[in-house]
Structure formats: structure tokens, C-alpha cells
Design an enzyme around this catalytic site. Structure first.
Site, PDB file in Angstrom:
ATOM      1  N   HIS A  74       0.816  -1.218   0.034  1.00  0.00           N
ATOM      2  CA  HIS A  74       0.122  -0.082   0.087  1.00  0.00           C
ATOM      3  C   HIS A  74       0.807   1.206  -0.008  1.00  0.00           C
ATOM      4  O   HIS A  74       2.052   1.306   0.489  1.00  0.00           O
ATOM      5  CB  HIS A  74      -0.958  -0.036   1.100  1.00  0.00           C
ATOM      6  CG  HIS A  74      -0.422   0.013   2.355  1.00  0.00           C
ATOM      7  ND1 HIS A  74      -0.132   1.149   3.081  1.00  0.00           N
ATOM      8  CD2 HIS A  74      -0.124  -0.947   3.240  1.00  0.00           C
ATOM      9  CE1 HIS A  74       0.160   0.825   4.543  1.00  0.00           C
ATOM     10  NE2 HIS A  74       0.136  -0.554   4.605  1.00  0.00           N
ATOM     11  N   ASP A  76      -0.059   4.460   1.269  1.00  0.00           N
ATOM     12  CA  ASP A  76      -0.457   5.587   2.052  1.00  0.00           C
ATOM     13  C   ASP A  76       0.474   5.188   3.428  1.00  0.00           C
ATOM     14  O   ASP A  76       0.785   3.947   3.574  1.00  0.00           O
ATOM     15  CB  ASP A  76      -2.007   5.541   2.433  1.00  0.00           C
ATOM     16  CG  ASP A  76      -2.309   4.347   3.134  1.00  0.00           C
ATOM     17  OD1 ASP A  76      -2.199   3.462   2.410  1.00  0.00           O
ATOM     18  OD2 ASP A  76      -3.299   4.502   3.845  1.00  0.00           O
ATOM     19  N   ASP A 135       6.052   1.463   6.446  1.00  0.00           N
ATOM     20  CA  ASP A 135       4.772   0.749   6.439  1.00  0.00           C
ATOM     21  C   ASP A 135       3.969   1.756   5.472  1.00  0.00           C
ATOM     22  O   ASP A 135       3.403   2.563   5.960  1.00  0.00           O
ATOM     23  CB  ASP A 135       4.075   0.812   7.952  1.00  0.00           C
ATOM     24  CG  ASP A 135       2.614   0.362   7.604  1.00  0.00           C
ATOM     25  OD1 ASP A 135       2.165  -0.172   6.686  1.00  0.00           O
ATOM     26  OD2 ASP A 135       1.966   0.240   8.670  1.00  0.00           O
ATOM     27  N   GLU A 169      -4.983   1.860   2.969  1.00  0.00           N
ATOM     28  CA  GLU A 169      -5.089   0.763   3.729  1.00  0.00           C
ATOM     29  C   GLU A 169      -4.925   1.219   5.236  1.00  0.00           C
ATOM     30  O   GLU A 169      -5.894   0.468   5.837  1.00  0.00           O
ATOM     31  CB  GLU A 169      -3.618  -0.008   3.626  1.00  0.00           C
ATOM     32  CG  GLU A 169      -3.931  -1.392   3.956  1.00  0.00           C
ATOM     33  CD  GLU A 169      -3.357  -1.643   5.477  1.00  0.00           C
ATOM     34  OE1 GLU A 169      -3.379  -2.473   6.116  1.00  0.00           O
ATOM     35  OE2 GLU A 169      -2.560  -0.435   6.115  1.00  0.00           O
ATOM     36  N   GLU A 170      -4.340   2.343   5.549  1.00  0.00           N
ATOM     37  CA  GLU A 170      -4.303   2.609   7.057  1.00  0.00           C
ATOM     38  C   GLU A 170      -5.631   3.020   7.559  1.00  0.00           C
ATOM     39  O   GLU A 170      -5.894   3.218   8.628  1.00  0.00           O
ATOM     40  CB  GLU A 170      -3.201   3.827   7.122  1.00  0.00           C
ATOM     41  CG  GLU A 170      -1.722   3.185   6.946  1.00  0.00           C
ATOM     42  CD  GLU A 170      -1.213   2.248   7.729  1.00  0.00           C
ATOM     43  OE1 GLU A 170      -1.924   1.793   8.813  1.00  0.00           O
ATOM     44  OE2 GLU A 170      -0.161   1.744   7.553  1.00  0.00           O
ATOM     45  N   ASP A 192       3.643  -6.516   3.747  1.00  0.00           N
ATOM     46  CA  ASP A 192       3.246  -5.448   4.625  1.00  0.00           C
ATOM     47  C   ASP A 192       3.718  -5.412   6.011  1.00  0.00           C
ATOM     48  O   ASP A 192       2.577  -6.085   6.881  1.00  0.00           O
ATOM     49  CB  ASP A 192       1.701  -5.184   4.484  1.00  0.00           C
ATOM     50  CG  ASP A 192       1.087  -3.902   5.097  1.00  0.00           C
ATOM     51  OD1 ASP A 192       2.023  -2.926   5.557  1.00  0.00           O
ATOM     52  OD2 ASP A 192       0.043  -3.781   5.145  1.00  0.00           O
ATOM     53  N   HIS A 374       3.923   3.373  12.318  1.00  0.00           N
ATOM     54  CA  HIS A 374       2.701   4.645  12.713  1.00  0.00           C
ATOM     55  C   HIS A 374       3.570   5.520  13.751  1.00  0.00           C
ATOM     56  O   HIS A 374       2.657   6.190  14.590  1.00  0.00           O
ATOM     57  CB  HIS A 374       1.510   3.910  13.296  1.00  0.00           C
ATOM     58  CG  HIS A 374       0.935   3.251  12.368  1.00  0.00           C
ATOM     59  ND1 HIS A 374      -0.265   2.544  12.661  1.00  0.00           N
ATOM     60  CD2 HIS A 374       1.337   2.458  11.324  1.00  0.00           C
ATOM     61  CE1 HIS A 374      -0.735   1.650  11.544  1.00  0.00           C
ATOM     62  NE2 HIS A 374       0.243   1.902  10.593  1.00  0.00           N
TER      63      HIS A 374
END
Ligand code: ZN
Length: 397
Positions: A74, A76, A135, A169-170, A192, A374
Site C-alpha cells: 500500500h 499510504d 509501512d 490501507e491505513e 506489509d 505509525h
């Protein structure tokens, strides 16, 4: 272009997703990043590339084989702290000591035990002010590195290659616009997050439950034998559920009831729960316990009104794989052939791969070497990223 150089180029591009946005993708920066990936694919000589109306990028390299394996990452990054880091720090042959990110923040293996797993590796860490974006830019970069090898050694491989770069995705919308007909693969893997020594093909079965309680409100001075305070019934309702089955007291394969919101006054109270379990039957039992608590309370307070509304959310992809183990057998073969140990860990949440699996494209998850995602303490092991490229080479053989 070296792997590290490519990774730094991608993480410098801020592609945060936005939960409040109504568009897909949720941010314009993801469309621009999709353009960048599109042109990088084309410049490597990939002819079959599309960027669709949702800014999802699909690419295919057909080498005339019967079956196609897909790789998905992903674009994002999580809307937590700032992304688009310009000055990540390289730590060569990490020695296990504390890592000073900036004047304010230090990352210690005592607080972040994942660091103990990567002693001796080359790491990339943040400047303490941004997330790293590994990520899932680590996944994007690994796929590019593998693609370059694939294009130069086509005669080594037994499968055609399909690639997809997805958005949002997030914020839980990653698979919503994914099109298995554009991917055209037999099996796919999300690349991922997490240690490359772990893979996942199990996630929670998920449901939500909304409990609405209507009491009887009167003046408190005249309430004896009449008032039914719905807030107190809400507390009693929750006390009827197993008190140890909550997120803070469960791990691995243990499911839970999570009381996510509790709002009310004397007359009306609403409790919102999420229910989770890897085992389908145990999730059904949890739904049953919610309904049982309702019946018990109604017996005690016949004048109250109680409604329990239960909705299914997502499913454990394991229930699919139990009859379709080929995707997992290929992982086993790839890890054995690259002499790398692997353990399978259940995901305590959902995954785009589960949604894609139930769209008809089996899709387990493989790691990237990205840790503590994150936030400012995110780091990648570049050594693990390189190793993952080798594992993918074995996967396609
Ligand atoms: Zn991710």
C-alpha cells in the site's frame, strides 16, 4: 538505483491518508505517488502498467507461464505524526545500544524489544519528528527490487508476475476499490509490515454489537419502585459479560469483547462493542452471550427496553486457506530454499489480504522488516528488506 536510495526517495514523499476525506484515494498526494510509481515501472521497461480511476497501480510481467503470483503493497502512511521524512538516519551494523533520534527522543532496546532482533543489521531510523513510512514503502521498495531481478532473470522463474500498489490501507479502505480482475493473479501476497521471519494467514472474525437500553425516568425524589436508570442497566449489562475477555487481558488466539463507547442518561443508554475471535464458533458464542445478557436483564427489569443489534464485519481468511493451502505451501518452499526460518502468527485485527482473499484471490501476508510502525520510533532493517527480496526470488521459482 540502489535499494536504499529508492526507499529514501519513496519515504520522502508524504502520502498520509485521511480518515475524514470522502474521496478515494483520500489524499491527492497518493495520486501523485501513484504517478511516480507508474513512471518508475515504465522506466524499468514494464509494458503492461495501468493506473486506474482510483489511483491503484497494476502491473504485469507475463513470461508465458501458466500461473501468476501477485505482490501487493500500500502507498499510504498512517495519519498519526508527520510523514515525508527527508533525513532518516542510517545505522550500519547495529550494535544493540540506545539510538539517539534527536535531542528529545532516544530509542532503547529496553523499551522497544524488536531492536534486539536486529542486532548486526543495517537499520534506517527516523529523525524523531516524523514516522519513517516503512509501512508500507518498505513493501513497495521490496517489490521494485524483486521486479528488477525478475526482469533480468526471466528464465529462472515458474510464474508470471503481477503487482498492485493500493491506497488508503491505513484507514481501512485499502481493499474496497481493489479489482481482482485487473490483478489477474492466481495467488497474491501483501508485503506489509513486521519481521520477515513471520507470515500471516489468519486474522480475526469480527462483529460489532450496539446495545440500546431504554429505562423509566421520574423525579428522583419520587422514584422508589418506579425509576429504571438505563445507565445503571448499562453497567449491569457489561458486568454480565466475561470480565477477562477484554483487549487488555488477551493475546495470541484469545478473542475479546471490547466496550468501545458508553453514552447515556437515565432514560437512554447506548453501549457499543466490537467482538473479535479467530475461531468462528467462539465468535458466535460471544454473540450468544450478548443476547443472553439482554434476556437476563429483561427478566430482572421487565419494564426496561433492551435491544442488541449485532453486525458481522470481516472474516478470518484462515477458513478459506484451510481448503486452499497452495499459497502457504509456496511460502514454506520459499523459506526452506532460502534457508530462512518462518513462523505463522495470527493477526489480531483485520487485513486487506482477508478482504481480497474473500474476493477470490487468496492473499496471505509476508513481512518487510519494518518495526514500530505509525510513529517516530519506527525503523526498518535494511538487511531484512534485502533478505525478503531473496525470499521472493525463491517464491517465484
Ligand atoms: Zn501497512
Amino acid at each position: 538505483m540502489e535499494m536504499l536510495e529508492r526507499f529514501k526517495k519513496y519515504i520522502a514523499f508524504d502520502t498520509v491518508s485521511d480518515d475524514n476525506s470522502l474521496t478515494y484515494p483520500s489524499t491527492k498526494s497518493q495520486c501523485e505517488f501513484a504517478d511516480l510509481l507508474f513512471s518508475d515501472l515504465v522506466s524499468l521497461g514494464v509494458k503492461d502498467v495501468i493506473k486506474d480511476e482510483n489511483s491503484i497501480v497494476y502491473a504485469r510481467v507475463n513470461i508465458g507461464k501458466e500461473k501468476t503470483l501477485g505482490l501487493i503493497a500500500h502507498m499510504d502512511t498512517a495519519p498519526t505524526i508527520a510523514g515525508g521524512i527527508k533525513n532518516p538516519k542510517l545505522i550500519e551494523k547495529y550494535d544493540g545500544s540506545d539510538i539517539k533520534l534527536n535531542e528529545t527522543y532516544t530509542m532503547s532496546p529496553n523499551d522497544f524489544p524488536a531492536l534486539k532482533e536486529v542486532i548486526g543489521d543495517d537499520l534506517l531510523v527516523t529523525d524523531g519528528e516524523h514516522l519513517l513510512g516503512g509501512d508500507d514503502k518498505a513493501g513497495v521498495t521490496i517489490i521494485f527490487e524483486f521486479l528488477i531481478y525478475f526482469l533480468n532473470h526471466k528464465d529462472e522463474f515458474n510464474y508470471n508476475l503481477a503487482i498492485a500498489f493500493t491506497a488508503d490501507e491505513e484507514i481501512g479502505r485499502g481493499a474496497s476499490k481493489f479489482d481482482v480482475n485487473k490483478m489477474k493473479a492466481d495467488i497474491a501476497y501483501t508485503i506489509d509490515g513486521g519481521s520477515i521471519y513471520e507470515a500471516n494467514f489468519e486474522n480475526f472474525n469480527a462483529a460489532s454489537a450496539k446495545v440500546r437500553i431504554e429505562g423509566v425516568g421520574v423525579h428522583p425524589g419520587d422514584a422508589k419502585g418506579i425509576m429504571i436508570n438505563s445507565v445503571l442497566l448499562g453497567i449491569e449489562f457489561n458486568s454480565l459479560l466475561p470480565q477477562d475477555m477484554i483487549p487488555s487481558k488477551t493475546e495470541d488466539y484469545q478473542g475479546f469483547f471490547h466496550l468501545d463507547s458508553f453514552k447515556g442518561d437515565v432514560e437512554n443508554t447506548t453501549l457499543e462493542y466490537i467482538l473479535r475471535d479467530h475461531d468462528k464458533k467462539l465468535l458466535e458464542d460471544k454473540k450468544g452471550m450478548m443476547l443472553g445478557a439482554k434476556e437476563q436483564l429483561l427478566k430482572k427489569y421487565p419494564k426496561a427496553k433492551i435491544e442488541v443489534e449485532i453486525k458481522d464485519e470481516y472474516r478470518n481468511m484462515y477458513d478459506y486457506f484451510i481448503n486452499h493451502m497452495e499459497a502457504i505451501e509456496l511460502i514454506n518452499k520459499a523459506y526452506i530454499n532460502s534457508k530462512t526460518p518462518i513462523v505463522y502468527k495470527p493477526i489480531r485485527g483485520g487485513t486487506d489480504g482477508a478482504t481480497i482473499t474473500y474476493m477470490g484471490l487468496p492473499c496471505p501476508n509476508l513481512g518487510t522488516g519494518d518495526f514500530n510502525p505509525h510513529g517516530r520510533f519506527e525503523f526498518v532493517s535494511l538487511t531484512q528488506m534485502k533478505k525478503m527480496v531473496e525470499i521472493l526470488i525463491q517464491l517465484f521459482k
